[in-house]
Scaffold this active site. Structure first.
Site, short mmCIF file in Angstrom:
data_model
loop_
_atom_site.label_atom_id
_atom_site.label_comp_id
_atom_site.label_asym_id
_atom_site.label_seq_id
_atom_site.Cartn_x
_atom_site.Cartn_y
_atom_site.Cartn_z
N HIS A 193 32.18 36.20 46.42
CA HIS A 193 32.99 35.99 45.21
C HIS A 193 33.07 37.25 44.35
O HIS A 193 32.89 37.19 43.14
CB HIS A 193 32.40 34.84 44.38
CG HIS A 193 32.36 33.53 45.09
ND1 HIS A 193 31.48 32.52 44.77
CD2 HIS A 193 33.10 33.06 46.13
CE1 HIS A 193 31.67 31.49 45.56
NE2 HIS A 193 32.66 31.79 46.40
N GLN A 194 33.37 38.39 44.94
CA GLN A 194 33.44 39.63 44.15
C GLN A 194 34.63 39.59 43.18
O GLN A 194 35.72 39.13 43.54
CB GLN A 194 33.58 40.84 45.07
CG GLN A 194 32.42 41.05 46.01
CD GLN A 194 32.61 40.36 47.34
OE1 GLN A 194 33.70 40.34 47.89
NE2 GLN A 194 31.56 39.75 47.87
#
Length: 497
Positions: free
Chosen positions: A434-435
Site C-alpha cells: 500500500h505505498q
C-alpha cells in the site's frame, strides 16, 4: 478535433480515468508497461500467490531497511493490465472518514469525507462488484470465533461507518473470479474508436515543452518513440509515477543534476513522503487438516481492525487472516499432517508514522529505483505492530482454534517471549502493498500536485493515483485509489470546460 490524452498505467486509477474520458469523447491512449492479463492465476483468487515474482510483477525491492534488520523488502507491484489490482487480495475498504477530513485539513481542498463518500457509493453501485456474499471456509469461521473469544466484536459491515472488530472481507469478485477496474471499466469499451491501448510499453518520461506536457517518451535509445497529446495523466502508482517525473526532470534539483538529468522544474517533494502499511506473520500449524486452497476461493477471507491503545481515535492495526501458512522466508515447520496444514494471522500496521523516499540511481529505465520505506524507523510503528502480533498470538491460542483445530504456534514460536516481539517485528515485517505519498497533493508550495491533481508548475500534466495521498488511509488503499481515479477524471473534464 477531440481533445487527446495519454493515460500512463492501466491499474485501478488509470483504468477509471480512461473509461470516463472515453465516455466523454476524448481521444485516449492508455499506455501499460506490462501485457494483457492472460495469466489464469490472475483470475482465480486461490492462485494470487503465484503472481509474486512472475512476469506480471515489477518485482521491486527496497534498499536495506536499517530499522527492519537491514533487510531488502520485496514490493510486489502489478505490471499488467489491471495493475496491482490484478495481483492483490481484492479487499475493498472505504477506510475512516477522518482520513479524508484529515487530507482536507492538510490542504487537499475538496477531498473531505462528504465529497468522497458519494463516490464510493457510486463505484459500488455502478461497474465494480463489491461483495461479502460468499461462504467462509471452516478455518476462517473458526478464526472469527476465536477473535470473538478474545473479546472483539463481530462487525457485519466495516464499510458502514465503524471499522473496529472482526469482519468478513468485502472483495471485488464475481462468481469466484477476480474483478478489477481494468475488467469492469476498460474492457467493455476496448474497441471504442477513440481508445487505443498500448501494452508492453514502458514510459521513460514526460515530454515538456515551454512549461507544458505535450506527450510521453516510450522506451529509450534505438527503441524510443514519442506519443503526443494535449494532456498527460500519470497513473503509474506510488512508485512508477514519481520515477517518471524524476526522469522527466521534475524533482529535487540537486538529485537530478547529480544524475545528469536536465532540470525542468525543481520540485523537492517528488519521491518524498513515501509510506506504507506493514505486516508481520504469526503462523500456526494444526492437528486437524485445513486442506489446500480451492479454486475460486481466496486464501484470505477475514480481517480485523483494532486499536493498540485506548486513546486512539481510529484503529491503528488491521491484521489479515490467511487459510495457509504464509512461510515466506521462514523455514516451514510441519504440523501433524504436514507443512501445508495451518493458517496465518498476519499482524498489520495501518497508521505508520515513518516516512521514506524514492530516488533514482540513474536516468535510464534499467537503472534500479532506490526505494526506502524507512520501515519501522518510528518507534510508534514498532509498538503498534508488536501489539498486533501479541494479539494474534492470543487469538490463535483461543479454544476455537487451539482446541478445535489443535493449533500450535509455529512462529514466532515459544522461543520468542512476548517482551521480545519488537525484535520479531523488525526481523519479519513485510509490505502490505500500500505505498503512497510520493506525489503528495496539497495547497502548499512543497506539494507535488494541487488539490485538482495538477502537477505544480507544469501545464497539461496530472498525477491521478495513490501517490497523491497526503497520508495513508486506515485500511487497504485500492478502494481509495478508485475514488481518486473517479474524482481525478471529473477534474480533467471540468477544467476542459
Amino acid at each position: 478535433m477531440p481533445r487527446s490524452v495519454v493515460v500512463v498505467g492501466a491499474g485501478t486509477s488509470g483504468s477509471i480515468v480512461t473509461r470516463r474520458l472515453v465516455d466523454a469523447g476524448y481521444d485516449v491512449t492508455l499506455v501499460e508497461a506490462g501485457g494483457y492479463d492472460t495469466n489464469p492465476a490472475i483470475h482465480d483468487p486461490a492462485r494470487a500467490g503465484e503472481l509474486w515474482h512472475a512476469a506480471e510483477d515489477w518485482d521491486l525491492y527496497t534498499v536495506p531497511q536499517e530499522h527492519a534488520a537491514g533487510r531488502r523488502l520485496h514490493l510486489p507491484r502489478g505490471r499488467v493490465t489491471g495493475g496491482s489490482h490484478a495481483l492483490n487480495a481484492m479487499i475493498w475498504v472505504r477506510c475512516a472518514a477522518s482520513d479524508y477530513d484529515g487530507w482536507e485539513r492538510s490542504g487537499a481542498t475538496g477531498w473531505g469525507w462528504s465529497a468522497v463518500a458519494p463516490v464510493f457509493e457510486a463505484i459500488e453501485n455502478d461497474l465494480l462488484p463489491v461483495t461479502d456474499d460468499y461462504p467462509l471456509t471452516p478455518i476462517q469461521r473458526s478464526i472469527v470465533d476465536a477473535a470473538v473469544e478474545e473479546g472483539l466484536e463481530r462487525n457485519p459491515d466495516y464499510n458502514g461507518g465503524t471499522l473496529d472488530g472482526i469482519s468478513q472481507e468485502q472483495v471485488t469478485m464475481r462468481d469466484g473470479r477476480r474483478v478489477n477496474t481494468w475488467m469492469a471499466y476498460v474492457r467493455p469499451v476496448e474497441d471504442a474508436a477513440n481508445l487505443r491501448v498500448v501494452t508492453d510499453a514502458e514510459v521513460h518520461s514526460v515530454i515538456v515543452e515551454d512549461g507544458r506536457a505535450v506527450g510521453v517518451r516510450l522506451g529509450e535509445g534505438s527503441e524510443q518513440r514519442d506519443l503526443r497529446a494535449d494532456e498527460v495523466v500519470l497513473a503509474a502508482g506510488a512508485l512508477g509515477s514519481p520515477a517518471i517525473l524524476l526522469r522527466s526532470g521534475i524533482g529535487p534539483r540537486a538529485d537530478l543534476e547529480t544524475l545528469g538529468i536536465d532540470v525542468v522544474r525543481d520540485a523537492p517533494a517528488v519521491g518524498a513522503d513515501l509510506h506504507d502499511h506493514l505486516l508481520s506473520p504469526v503462523i500456526f500449524t494444526t492437528r486437524e487438516p485445513v486442506g489446500p486452497p480451492q479454486p475460486g476461493v481466496s486464501v484470505t477471507q477475514t480481517h480485523l481492525f483494532w486499536r493498540s491503545r485506548d486513546d486512539l481515535a481510529e484503529p491503528d492495526t488491521q491484521p489479515i487472516h490467511f487459510s495457509v501458512p504464509m512461510w515466506g522466508e521462514l523455514e516451514p515447520r510441519p504440523g501433524t499432517h504436514g507443512p501445508g496444514d495451518g493458517f496465518s494471522l498476519m499482524a498489520g500496521l495501518v497508521t505508520p508514522h515513518s516516512r521514506g523516499s524514492l530516488r533514482l540511481s540513474g536516468a535510464g529505465l534499467a537503472d534500479p529505483l532506490l526505494i526506502d520505506l524507512a520501515a519501522l524507523e518510528d518507534e510508534r510503528d514498532v509498538a503498534a505492530l508488536a501489539a498486533s502480533v501479541r494479539q494474534a498470538r492470543r487469538i490463535g491460542a483461543r479454544p476455537a482454534l487451539a482446541e478445535a483445530w489443535g493449533a500450535t504456534e509455529a512462529y514466532p514460536g515459544p522461543e520468542v517471549a512476548d517482551e521480545d516481539v519488537e525484535d520479531w517485528v523488525r526481523r519479519t515485517s513485510i509490505t502490505y502493498h500500500h505505498q503512497v505519498g510520493t506525489c503528495r497533493m496539497g495547497s502548499d508550495d512543497r506539494a507535488v500536485v494541487d488539490p485538482r491533481l495538477r502537477v505544480r508548475g507544469i501545464a497539461g500534466l496530472r498525477v491521478i493515483d495513490a501517490s497523491v495521498m497526503p497520508t495513508i488511509t486506515t485500511g487497504n488503499t485500492n478502494a481509495p485509489a478508485a475514488v481518486i481515479g473517479e474524482i481525478g477524471a471529473r477534474l480533467v473534464l471540468e477544467d476542459a470546460d
